[in-house]
Design a protein around this motif. Structure first.
Motif, short mmCIF file in Angstrom:
data_model
loop_
_atom_site.label_atom_id
_atom_site.label_comp_id
_atom_site.label_asym_id
_atom_site.label_seq_id
_atom_site.Cartn_x
_atom_site.Cartn_y
_atom_site.Cartn_z
N GLN A 69 0.84 -1.20 0.00
CA GLN A 69 0.00 0.00 0.00
C GLN A 69 0.88 1.25 0.00
O GLN A 69 0.64 2.20 -0.75
N SER A 73 1.12 3.96 -3.07
CA SER A 73 0.80 5.35 -2.75
C SER A 73 1.98 6.27 -3.09
O SER A 73 1.80 7.37 -3.62
N GLU A 77 1.98 9.30 -5.76
CA GLU A 77 2.34 10.65 -5.31
C GLU A 77 3.56 11.18 -6.06
O GLU A 77 3.65 12.38 -6.37
#
Length: 210
Positions: A69, A73, A77
């Motif tokens: 995760q 992420s 980003e």
């Protein structure tokens, strides 16, 4: 890969903890890119990061799902930050054509700027059904590749910026065109990605026009 600790600022971590998490995430992205998802183990990550024990990974991320995760992420980003950098601070959300062009050109330029992120994302996408992985991987990858762009295209149709077409089909066509450039670049790293990005963007800006 060197992960910017600023990407974890919203977690409210201290400088030391943020640096350690960034170190582990960066090492994980590197292992995913070099060895593939199935061979990405805590032992390999420990070795790449220069950690004394795999327990340091478990302390920060609990399990494989938590680590994947964080990796996904971070990739999302990183790409978002790259878009902001390339566009001089970001785009006006109402500039649909500008967003479409920036999405395509950034996605293609990203192949050279962050090759480990690109390979890691491909590995995560290909192994999204892993029972020990993060259950939202497929949802987030599909949104990054297709669904987010499809929403932008649909909104552009509603305000008259774009013509008549099926947004999901057009978004998938754009994603597959970018994949084609990625395959060509993998075969020939000397490829002029700036020209490819511009010309692919030109084609789809024309294809979506009213």
């Amino acid at each position: 890969m060197q992960v910017n600790t600023d990407l974890m600022a919203e977690l409210g971590l201290g400088a030391t903890e943020a640096a350690r998490r960034a170190q582990i995430i960066g090492a994980t992205i590197g292992v995913l890119a070099d060895l593939g998802y199935r061979r990405t183990t805590f032992a390999k990550i420990k070795e790449r990061a220069g950690l004394s024990s795999t327990r340091l990974i478990s302390y920060h991320f609990t399990n494989k799902a938590g680590l994947m995760q964080a990796v996904l992420s971070t990739v999302v980003e990183t790409k978002g930050a790259y878009l902001t950098e390339r566009t001089g601070g970001g785009l006006d959300p109402a500039d649909r054509r500008g967003y479409l062009r920036a999405h395509i050109e950034t996605s293609i330029a990203f192949l050279r700027a962050y090759p480990e992120c690109v390979r890691a994302l491909s590995e995560l996408a290909a192994n999204s059904a892993d029972a020990d992985g993060w259950v939202m991987t497929k949802v987030l990858v599909d949104d990054l590749r297709v669904h987010g762009l499809a929403r932008q295209l649909k909104q552009g149709q509603a305000d008259g910026t774009f013509g008549a077409f099926t947004p999901e089909v057009m978004a998938m066509s754009i994603a597959q065109a970018i994949d084609g450039v990625a395959a060509a670049y993998a075969a020939d790293p000397s490829l002029d990605l700036e020209t490819y990005g511009r010309e692919v963007a030109d084609a789809f800006v024309k294809a979506t026009a009213p």
